[in-house]
Design an enzyme around this catalytic site. Structure first.
Site, PDB file in Angstrom:
ATOM      1  N   GLY A  50       0.517  -0.864  -0.089  1.00 17.37           N
ATOM      2  CA  GLY A  50       0.013   0.138   0.124  1.00 17.37           C
ATOM      3  C   GLY A  50       0.917   1.692   0.105  1.00 17.37           C
ATOM      4  CB  CYS A  51       3.905   2.609   1.947  1.00 16.70           C
ATOM      5  SG  CYS A  51       2.708   2.045   3.951  1.00 16.70           S
ATOM      6  CB  THR A  52       5.388   0.207  -2.510  1.00 15.39           C
ATOM      7  OG1 THR A  52       6.756   0.216  -1.603  1.00 15.39           O
ATOM      8  CG2 THR A  52       5.879   0.376  -3.738  1.00 15.39           C
TER       9      THR A  52
END
Length: 198
Positions: A79-81
């Protein structure tokens, strides 16, 4: 309290990364309440940029500056990437025009954070700051126990709007460990952001 910018939004990562979201439910919060509030200054704890030899006191990070500091569960997590970092990069020029510096903090070592910044194209746009021992995260009361999933202490997802090292706005993931994309900023209202002082 004046809202300096709106950081909100909903996106589709819940379905795209459903398995990762479900696994994050195994992370345990150490505290139900964070240890900071609007008006507080950032703690005098070192973060690291690019190398263990480059400590940066958080208490001086936004000295005389304005910006957004956001924290993620971990570098290279789906999700962060694929969502959070690209969202901030897409609005980098608008942030820059308004005089805001963007920083990302994660409980990772500085080499991993530097590599993550390079791989996502964040170099020169987002300061990728490492909190290797989790000291900064623990001081803010934002630590979670992800030993089973990620091998140790990690951070809740949250974002802070900061001016001259004082917290102006706090946004915390309401589910603490779910990929609910609190940090998505497609709906950010740039008109709510104050103009830099001349």
């Amino acid at each position: 309290m004046q809202q300096f910018l709106s950081i909100s939004g909903s996106c589709s990562t819940a379905s795209t990364f459903g398995g990762f979201k479900d696994s994050l439910k195994g992370c345990r919060a150490y505290s139900s309440k964070h240890k900071f509030q609007v008006g507080d200054t950032l703690p005098n704890v070192n973060l690291f940029e690019n190398s263990p030899d480059n400590p940066i006191p958080a208490s001086t990070l936004y000295e005389g500056k304005k910006g957004v500091l956001f924290a993620v569960v971990g570098a290279f997590t789906p999700g962060c990437t694929n969502t959070h970092i690209p969202d901030y990069i897409s609005l980098y020029e608008k942030f820059k025009k308004e005089g805001y510096m963007i920083s990302c903090v994660s409980v990772n070592d500085p080499f991993v954070m530097a590599a993550w910044g390079k791989s996502t194209g964040a170099e020169g746009k987002i300061r990728m700051l490492a909190d290797p021992s989790g000291e900064f995260t623990k001081t803010l009361g934002m630590d979670i126990d992800c030993t089973k999933l990620l091998g140790g202490v990690r951070s809740h997802k949250y974002s802070l709007v900061i001016e001259d090292n004082k917290i102006q706005s706090v946004n915390v993931d309401p589910e603490f460990t779910g990929l609910q994309c609190l940090l998505c900023i497609q709906n950010m209202k740039m008109e709510d952001m104050p103009r830099p002082k001349r």
